[in-house]
Design a protein around this motif. Structure first.
Motif, PDB file in Angstrom:
ATOM      1  N   LYS A 203      51.778 -74.923  11.663  1.00  0.00           N
ATOM      2  CA  LYS A 203      50.928 -74.776  10.524  1.00  0.00           C
ATOM      3  C   LYS A 203      49.645 -74.006  11.031  1.00  0.00           C
ATOM      4  O   LYS A 203      49.443 -74.126  12.292  1.00  0.00           O
ATOM      5  N   PRO A 204      49.270 -73.195  10.314  1.00  0.00           N
ATOM      6  CA  PRO A 204      48.121 -72.282  10.806  1.00  0.00           C
ATOM      7  C   PRO A 204      46.911 -73.093  11.493  1.00  0.00           C
ATOM      8  O   PRO A 204      46.532 -72.376  12.545  1.00  0.00           O
ATOM      9  N   ALA A 209      44.097 -75.023  16.565  1.00  0.00           N
ATOM     10  CA  ALA A 209      43.687 -75.847  17.414  1.00  0.00           C
ATOM     11  C   ALA A 209      44.287 -76.119  18.719  1.00  0.00           C
ATOM     12  O   ALA A 209      43.910 -76.405  19.803  1.00  0.00           O
ATOM     13  N   GLU A 210      45.628 -75.894  18.783  1.00  0.00           N
ATOM     14  CA  GLU A 210      46.301 -75.777  20.108  1.00  0.00           C
ATOM     15  C   GLU A 210      45.502 -74.775  21.262  1.00  0.00           C
ATOM     16  O   GLU A 210      45.530 -75.349  22.243  1.00  0.00           O
ATOM     17  N   PHE A 211      45.089 -73.853  20.800  1.00  0.00           N
ATOM     18  CA  PHE A 211      44.604 -72.935  21.630  1.00  0.00           C
ATOM     19  C   PHE A 211      42.895 -73.279  21.986  1.00  0.00           C
ATOM     20  O   PHE A 211      42.366 -73.180  23.133  1.00  0.00           O
ATOM     21  N   VAL A 212      42.380 -73.733  20.866  1.00  0.00           N
ATOM     22  CA  VAL A 212      40.976 -74.112  21.088  1.00  0.00           C
ATOM     23  C   VAL A 212      40.846 -75.402  21.975  1.00  0.00           C
ATOM     24  O   VAL A 212      40.012 -75.540  22.778  1.00  0.00           O
ATOM     25  N   GLU A 213      41.872 -76.270  21.792  1.00  0.00           N
ATOM     26  CA  GLU A 213      41.822 -77.348  22.768  1.00  0.00           C
ATOM     27  C   GLU A 213      42.173 -77.077  24.184  1.00  0.00           C
ATOM     28  O   GLU A 213      41.719 -77.955  25.129  1.00  0.00           O
ATOM     29  N   GLN A 214      42.441 -75.851  24.494  1.00  0.00           N
ATOM     30  CA  GLN A 214      42.584 -75.524  26.104  1.00  0.00           C
ATOM     31  C   GLN A 214      41.465 -74.827  26.325  1.00  0.00           C
ATOM     32  O   GLN A 214      41.674 -73.875  27.437  1.00  0.00           O
ATOM     33  N   THR A 221      43.229 -65.137  13.117  1.00  0.00           N
ATOM     34  CA  THR A 221      44.644 -65.347  12.937  1.00  0.00           C
ATOM     35  C   THR A 221      45.170 -64.253  11.704  1.00  0.00           C
ATOM     36  O   THR A 221      44.215 -64.177  10.793  1.00  0.00           O
ATOM     37  N   TYR A 222      46.218 -63.674  12.129  1.00  0.00           N
ATOM     38  CA  TYR A 222      46.754 -62.720  11.009  1.00  0.00           C
ATOM     39  C   TYR A 222      48.142 -63.085  10.756  1.00  0.00           C
ATOM     40  O   TYR A 222      48.923 -63.545  11.320  1.00  0.00           O
ATOM     41  N   MET A 268      50.004 -63.992  13.886  1.00  0.00           N
ATOM     42  CA  MET A 268      49.646 -63.941  15.128  1.00  0.00           C
ATOM     43  C   MET A 268      48.100 -64.332  15.487  1.00  0.00           C
ATOM     44  O   MET A 268      47.221 -64.043  14.663  1.00  0.00           O
ATOM     45  N   ILE A 269      47.764 -65.087  16.405  1.00  0.00           N
ATOM     46  CA  ILE A 269      46.623 -65.670  16.573  1.00  0.00           C
ATOM     47  C   ILE A 269      46.007 -64.842  17.956  1.00  0.00           C
ATOM     48  O   ILE A 269      46.709 -64.394  18.904  1.00  0.00           O
TER      49      ILE A 269
END
Length: 273
Positions: A203-204, A209-214, A221-222, A268-269
């Motif tokens: 899900k967008p 969230a997965e990147f921000v959490e790290q 996001t494109y 793409m993020i």
């Protein structure tokens, strides 16, 4: 075989049996290739950047980047793809390096690259802890302010395809769609062996969230294809300059619209270290 230890047997078999080499040369693959190159280009600021292409397949994007003068390192877990990528690199004046490896453990030093592209890893790592490990590794090998470009499959992708071509009414296909919509986990039914091997569909907001959490700094996001692939005569329209211009304008004005991202099969993020 070493590669068998890096990824699941099902994924290795899938890519051994299908041609990732020709996928970007036909059908939607042609548009996907050109569109992704334009998105990657937005984030390459230096004319001579160090770029890591993780899950880079047979090296089509690495070749394109190397021809532009960048120092490129391709990392790929599928043995067949590594061989094809090595053959591709060998023909170039500015060769890119090719390594058998995978996203969760990169054999590269800290603070090494300007840009890191995560292509296949986010598609195929079904467990969140594995995707987190891949993101941490990507961040580790980047220089300060380096950029990660992560490509993901949208959780709505198969369902939209199934609605367009009637496959949604096949019980096993619909069962797969329901699981993707509910959990993001994709496993092809036995009666659809040609579908992508075990994968994860994002899900967008979850992807962000997965990147921000790290600890990554979110940039944007494109939508890769956007919604234009829903044109009932997409290939005819893309072959007509006037109609293609309309479709490409539609992609551009909707590419960052969070309300429309789920119409695009791929996203793409872009994040910064």
């Amino acid at each position: 075989m070493y590669g068998k230890q890096l990824i699941s047997r099902d994924i290795e078999i899938f890519y051994t049996n299908v041609s990732e080499e020709t996928r970007l040369e036909k059908g939607m693959g042609i548009f996907e290739f050109e569109r992704i190159k334009s998105l990657i280009s937005k984030y390459i600021e230096s004319p001579k950047s160090t770029i890591i292409d993780v899950g880079g397949g047979t090296g089509k994007y690495s070749e394109w980047l190397a021809k532009k003068g960048h120092t490129v390192h391709l990392i790929e877990p599928v043995n067949k793809h590594v061989t094809l990528a090595e053959n591709r690199a060998r023909k170039l004046k500015n060769k890119f390096s090719v390594h058998l490896g995978e996203a969760r453990k990169l054999s590269l030093p800290d603070n090494f690259a300007d840009v890191l592209i995560l292509h296949g890893p986010l598609y195929h790592l079904q467990e969140k802890k594995d995707r987190e490990a891949a993101i941490r590794e990507a961040k580790r090998v980047l220089k300060k302010d380096g950029v990660i470009l992560g490509f993901a499959i949208n959780y709505s992708a198969t369902t939209l395809v199934g609605l367009l071509n009637g496959l949604i009414h096949k019980p096993s296909f619909f069962g797969m769609c329901k699981e993707e919509l509910k959990s993001g986990v994709h496993n092809p039914p036995v009666d659809f062996p040609w579908l992508l091997a075990e994968a994860y569909y994002h899900k967008p907001n979850e992807l962000k969230a997965e990147f921000v959490e790290q600890g990554c700094t979110y940039l944007n996001t494109y939508a890769v294809e956007g919604m234009i692939w829903l044109d009932k005569d997409f290939f005819g329209s893309m072959a007509n300059e006037k109609k293609k211009k309309t479709l490409m304008e539609l992609v551009r004005i909707t590419e960052n619209d969070s309300n429309l991202l789920t119409f695009s099969p791929h996203m793409m993020i872009a994040v910064k270290k």
